[in-house]
Design a protein around this motif. Sequence first.
Motif, PDB file in Angstrom:
ATOM      1  N   ALA A  75      45.784  36.198  34.657  1.00  0.00           N
ATOM      2  CA  ALA A  75      45.568  35.391  35.904  1.00  0.00           C
ATOM      3  C   ALA A  75      44.063  35.586  36.361  1.00  0.00           C
ATOM      4  O   ALA A  75      43.299  34.569  37.078  1.00  0.00           O
ATOM      5  CB  ALA A  75      46.522  36.362  37.046  1.00  0.00           C
ATOM      6  N   LEU A  76      43.461  36.655  36.149  1.00  0.00           N
ATOM      7  CA  LEU A  76      41.888  36.819  36.322  1.00  0.00           C
ATOM      8  C   LEU A  76      41.374  35.545  35.594  1.00  0.00           C
ATOM      9  O   LEU A  76      40.278  35.041  36.200  1.00  0.00           O
ATOM     10  CB  LEU A  76      41.349  38.136  35.863  1.00  0.00           C
ATOM     11  CG  LEU A  76      41.578  39.317  36.777  1.00  0.00           C
ATOM     12  CD1 LEU A  76      41.023  40.591  36.047  1.00  0.00           C
ATOM     13  CD2 LEU A  76      40.689  38.905  37.940  1.00  0.00           C
ATOM     14  N   VAL A  81      41.677  32.555  37.779  1.00  0.00           N
ATOM     15  CA  VAL A  81      40.914  32.679  38.975  1.00  0.00           C
ATOM     16  C   VAL A  81      39.485  32.321  38.745  1.00  0.00           C
ATOM     17  O   VAL A  81      38.747  31.775  39.565  1.00  0.00           O
ATOM     18  CB  VAL A  81      41.312  33.927  39.513  1.00  0.00           C
ATOM     19  CG1 VAL A  81      40.267  34.121  40.768  1.00  0.00           C
ATOM     20  CG2 VAL A  81      42.874  33.872  40.158  1.00  0.00           C
ATOM     21  N   SER A  92      48.722  34.521  40.186  1.00  0.00           N
ATOM     22  CA  SER A  92      47.537  34.094  40.932  1.00  0.00           C
ATOM     23  C   SER A  92      47.941  33.441  42.194  1.00  0.00           C
ATOM     24  O   SER A  92      47.284  33.415  43.155  1.00  0.00           O
ATOM     25  CB  SER A  92      46.464  33.376  39.949  1.00  0.00           C
ATOM     26  OG  SER A  92      46.926  32.333  39.139  1.00  0.00           O
ATOM     27  N   PHE A 103      45.347  31.973  45.086  1.00  0.00           N
ATOM     28  CA  PHE A 103      44.478  31.081  44.042  1.00  0.00           C
ATOM     29  C   PHE A 103      42.896  31.179  44.560  1.00  0.00           C
ATOM     30  O   PHE A 103      42.653  30.917  45.568  1.00  0.00           O
ATOM     31  CB  PHE A 103      45.051  29.770  43.931  1.00  0.00           C
ATOM     32  CG  PHE A 103      44.966  29.541  42.425  1.00  0.00           C
ATOM     33  CD1 PHE A 103      46.030  29.749  41.624  1.00  0.00           C
ATOM     34  CD2 PHE A 103      43.767  29.212  41.759  1.00  0.00           C
ATOM     35  CE1 PHE A 103      46.182  29.396  40.099  1.00  0.00           C
ATOM     36  CE2 PHE A 103      43.789  28.872  40.391  1.00  0.00           C
ATOM     37  CZ  PHE A 103      45.007  28.902  39.537  1.00  0.00           C
ATOM     38  N   ALA A 113      44.823  37.918  42.051  1.00  0.00           N
ATOM     39  CA  ALA A 113      45.415  37.927  40.775  1.00  0.00           C
ATOM     40  C   ALA A 113      45.649  39.216  40.199  1.00  0.00           C
ATOM     41  O   ALA A 113      46.849  39.305  39.627  1.00  0.00           O
ATOM     42  CB  ALA A 113      44.048  37.449  40.075  1.00  0.00           C
TER      43      ALA A 113
END
Lengths: 303, 380
Positions: A24-25, A28, A241, A246, A252
């Motif tokens: 998720a990082l 993002v 995220s 978002f 995230a």
Amino acid sequence: MDFASNVQLLIGGLAMGSIYALVALGFVLIYNAVGVVNFAQGDFAMFPTYIAITFALPSVVLFGALVHWQLPIIAVYAVALLLTVLLGVLFNRIAYYPLRDRGWMPVVISTIGVSIFLRNLAQLVWGSQPLVFPSLFPMQSIEAGPLHLRPQDLLILAVAAVLIAFQYYLFERTTLGKQMRATAQDRTTARLIGIRVDRVVTITFIYSALLGAIAGLLVAPIFTVTKEMGGLIALKAFAASVVGGFGSIQGAIIGGLVIGIAEALGAFYISPAYSDAIAFVILIGVLLLRPQGLFGERVSEKA
Amino acid sequence: MRRRAFVGTASATAAVAAAGFPNIVLGKGEPIRLGVIPPLTGGNALNGEEGHDGAEFAVRTINARAGKVYDDRPFELVVEDATSDNQTAVAAMNKLLTENVDAIALPVLSTQIQAMEPLVKPTGTPWLTGGTNVKNTLLGCESLFRFRASDGLTAAGLVNFAVGELKKSKIAIMTSSEVFGVGGGDQCELALKKLNMQAVSRQSWPVGAKDFTPEMLKIKQAGADAVIVYVQNPSDSALIFAALHQNDLKIPLIGSPGLGDANAIATAGPNANGNYAAIDYIPSAATQAFSVAFEQVYHRKPEVGSGEGWVYSAVLFLADVYRKIGTTDKGKTVAAIHATKDYHAMMGTYTCDADGNMLHELGIAQIENGAVKLVKTVKG
């Protein structure tokens, strides 16, 4: 259910949540840098893992021919991460850079194209047979009182904690991190104050690819390596995220952990068959009650 | 003298022609077109690759023989990718049927077989399939044959082994949540019902599940003394073995062939030891020889039961049928396959029942030190 079982569920959930958080990082960071969702993020977990396993096993079939390229495990990780850097640069130069002035849609379609390309390339090179990634630890669980813990889960938690700490240090304490945040906030102004925006964006692509690769390498010993391994992780990471907000780095991470834990507990207390649905029920709930996500408003204004 | 010789030669040629010699000349050496329709791309590409390679290796073996299939006629593979979705699979089968194939092998996925069946049925093309869902051979397609044990036979074998041999009385069932798992789980429940028993817990997991702790804790809570697992994906099997240990469940897993998959066992390591899995074949010198020969060509061990082996064995059988009847006529071929009784194939003994099921036996194997060892043969 007893306390130990709950703790066990929690640790499993946190480990998977950490994987979702790392991927998720990646979502993002790229979203913040160039304003698009990178649909190939899951494949950055898959492709470098295939590269690693090529050097991790005594023999691997490449294009139907047997090769023997085994290296010491440290060298395996080094080669995989170095090639991931190259992959990040290529991804930036081929899929994003030529389309950067044409709006978000062509770039999103381009990332989908990269995803399909990487999966098909993996099938062409390594075939469809699942490959078994050697584990640094024995696969047996560790007994800690009433708890039976999977060593790889503990490794995932440790590596994720280090990366999250590094993430904080990078963004809060280094010039590069501040440049990345400035670029995310306003690219035109960042360029005006002398930040080499294209260079910063390239570094962001590399960093996102590395986060994906590390997530893939961490889960590889407990799953087999297949071309689909990144798909479902990326889907959950995307949900994470959105749940977190978002564009929010903290979001995230927290979103990933929330989804991982909710899946594990929901699978036990509701039904394992619905564990996937649980992630998306949370997603829908957050979108209805707080459309900007848990951290959306506060952080989007800041970063 | 020369004129008489010419007349003699011409008369002899005419006599041979009248006896049908030109037909024999045309048929001799002409390839027999074997259509194969594996899912080569998408999520089921592993099944597809195994199926394709099994068929290809069979064709390679047969074509290397003196006389090939018969009359020097070799097999020629015609490959269409069924992909991993049913809609494209149907389109691929449509295309294959326009390519004048004499017979079809694959797929192994029951949902694809059921989607393709209405297309194949009117053509009467002999169709060698591997999908184990009980419904496949009850669709009414005369030319559809199944060369693996059905889920009904496998489930009954697993349940009877758990109850009869291992003396277990509190059986839990654990299945994947797609068609294969749900169908297999239902068959296990039916088999338990026949023994006046019912599962103490039934759990299913979604495709791509990464942690099986919740399922194991539920099974532990139910007090199960054995778990019957219906699983297809080797990654799932490896994680299930690990979760059993991680949650300190000292009860055996008794699973469908996917639990004994070589990749699953390799991934699970010692966690797999002591558990049981069904195998779609009876291990023999022939299966061993096949494994060795296959590995020399493809640089990997084959999945003898559910992967490459059943297709290889089925195509070799088809070649024998053609050799016996001396024609590739579809109607005659289908009739000859239906008449099969006690044919000793690599996978076991083929006898065609009224529904087109060829194999009526399977093995139950125990996993020991990274390998499977036959402990019981189950006859249907």
